[in-house]
Design an enzyme around this catalytic site. Structure first.
Site, PDB file in Angstrom:
ATOM      1  N   HIS A  48     -18.190   6.454   0.663  1.00 61.30           N
ATOM      2  CA  HIS A  48     -17.801   5.257  -0.077  1.00 61.30           C
ATOM      3  C   HIS A  48     -17.954   3.974   0.736  1.00 61.30           C
ATOM      4  O   HIS A  48     -17.904   2.886   0.176  1.00 61.30           O
ATOM      5  CB  HIS A  48     -16.347   5.377  -0.544  1.00 61.30           C
ATOM      6  N   GLN A 149     -12.796  18.402   1.655  1.00 64.51           N
ATOM      7  CA  GLN A 149     -11.804  17.657   0.888  1.00 64.51           C
ATOM      8  C   GLN A 149     -11.423  18.370  -0.404  1.00 64.51           C
ATOM      9  O   GLN A 149     -12.287  18.833  -1.162  1.00 64.51           O
ATOM     10  CB  GLN A 149     -12.319  16.253   0.572  1.00 64.51           C
ATOM     11  N   GLU A 151     -10.011  17.681  -3.849  1.00 62.92           N
ATOM     12  CA  GLU A 151      -9.909  16.503  -4.719  1.00 62.92           C
ATOM     13  C   GLU A 151      -9.973  16.862  -6.200  1.00 62.92           C
ATOM     14  O   GLU A 151     -10.155  15.984  -7.036  1.00 62.92           O
ATOM     15  CB  GLU A 151     -11.045  15.519  -4.396  1.00 62.92           C
ATOM     16  N   ASP A 176      -8.536  10.812  -5.686  1.00 63.20           N
ATOM     17  CA  ASP A 176      -9.429  11.568  -6.574  1.00 63.20           C
ATOM     18  C   ASP A 176      -8.705  12.750  -7.196  1.00 63.20           C
ATOM     19  O   ASP A 176      -8.992  13.122  -8.344  1.00 63.20           O
ATOM     20  CB  ASP A 176     -10.657  12.047  -5.801  1.00 63.20           C
TER      21      ASP A 176
END
Length: 264
Positions: A48, A149, A151, A176
């Site tokens: 990001h 991750q 999410e 998320d």
């Protein structure tokens, strides 16, 4: 020289590991934050943030020179992306949206040299780890940190299977996760999902980690038992610090001032 991964040493000693989040491709910012006493790792955000793989080598070396472990979050679990990140000298990688055990299995394979995995050999620029060539290869499979991750509700549901695939760190992306669950951030259902992942990590004796934006959030998560927590991001620190000084100077903090795209 052997591979030197400060984050792994911290975690192996049973110590908590606070870290920072880097979204800007600046070695000056990276080094300034990494020199802050107590920082053990820094996430180089190529998912990001404004960082791309052309920035990897300079950033990993700037961070590692301060005795801090640089981890790179790549945009996807593609093996070539993992290889590019690790070959830049990253002390580990982080993969977003690890939504199944199959994804995680492929990620682990891409991080390790044959016969354990499929990673191609070419560590000419792994200086940030303290080793290159054969010295690097001798330690890389065991020492580099593989973080995935959590999410999505699917990964919460399958957390035990994910933990069994050889990962080192399970890192919850709480924003998320709340979006993908369709629940409010901080709601009971959201916190229950986080607690499920934490408990699974503790049972499997794996490192539990979570993204936080503030010291208060980080303190709460450490108190809950998380091992590895981000404290804030570079952009949040820059904007919040400036906004605070501006507010003091003018007595007027404008409505709508926001440090990042995250909101609780």
């Amino acid at each position: 020289m052997p591979v030197d991964i400060p984050l792994r040493k911290t975690l192996s000693a049973g110590k908590k590991a606070p870290g920072a989040w880097l979204t800007l491709p600046s070695t000056a910012i990276a080094r300034t934050i990494a020199r802050t006493s107590g920082v053990t790792w820094m996430l180089v955000d190529a998912e990001h943030g404004l960082i791309t793989d052309k920035d990897y080598y300079d950033l990993t070396n700037a961070i590692a020179s301060c005795g801090v472990s640089p981890l790179i979050r790549i945009p996807d679990e593609k093996p070539w992306m993992i290889k590019r990140a690790l070959d830049s000298g990253a002390h580990g990688i982080m993969i977003p949206m690890a939504n199944s055990a199959e994804i995680v299995r492929n990620v682990v394979a891409a991080c390790k040299y044959p016969p354990a995995g499929i990673r191609g050999f070419g560590p000419m620029f792994t200086h940030a780890t303290g080793a290159i060539g054969g010295d690097y290869k001798a330690d890389a499979d065991q020492e580099l940190v593989i973080a995935v991750q959590i999410e999505h509700p699917n990964s919460v549901r399958d957390i035990d299977a994910i933990l069994a695939e050889g990962v080192d760190v399970v890192f919850i992306g709480p924003f998320d996760l709340s979006v993908s669950m369709g629940v409010q951030f901080g709601s009971q259902e959201h916190e229950d999902a986080i607690a499920t992942v934490l408990a699974a990590c503790q049972k499997a004796k794996k490192t539990s980690a979570i993204f936080c934006l503030t010291g208060e959030q980080a303190q709460k998560r450490f108190a809950q038992g998380f091992d590895m927590v981000s404290v804030t991001t570079d952009i949040d620190t820059l904007v919040d610090g400036f906004a605070s000084a501006l507010s003091t100077a003018t007595g007027n903090l404008k409505e709508g001032t926001a440090s990042s795209g995250y909101a609780t």
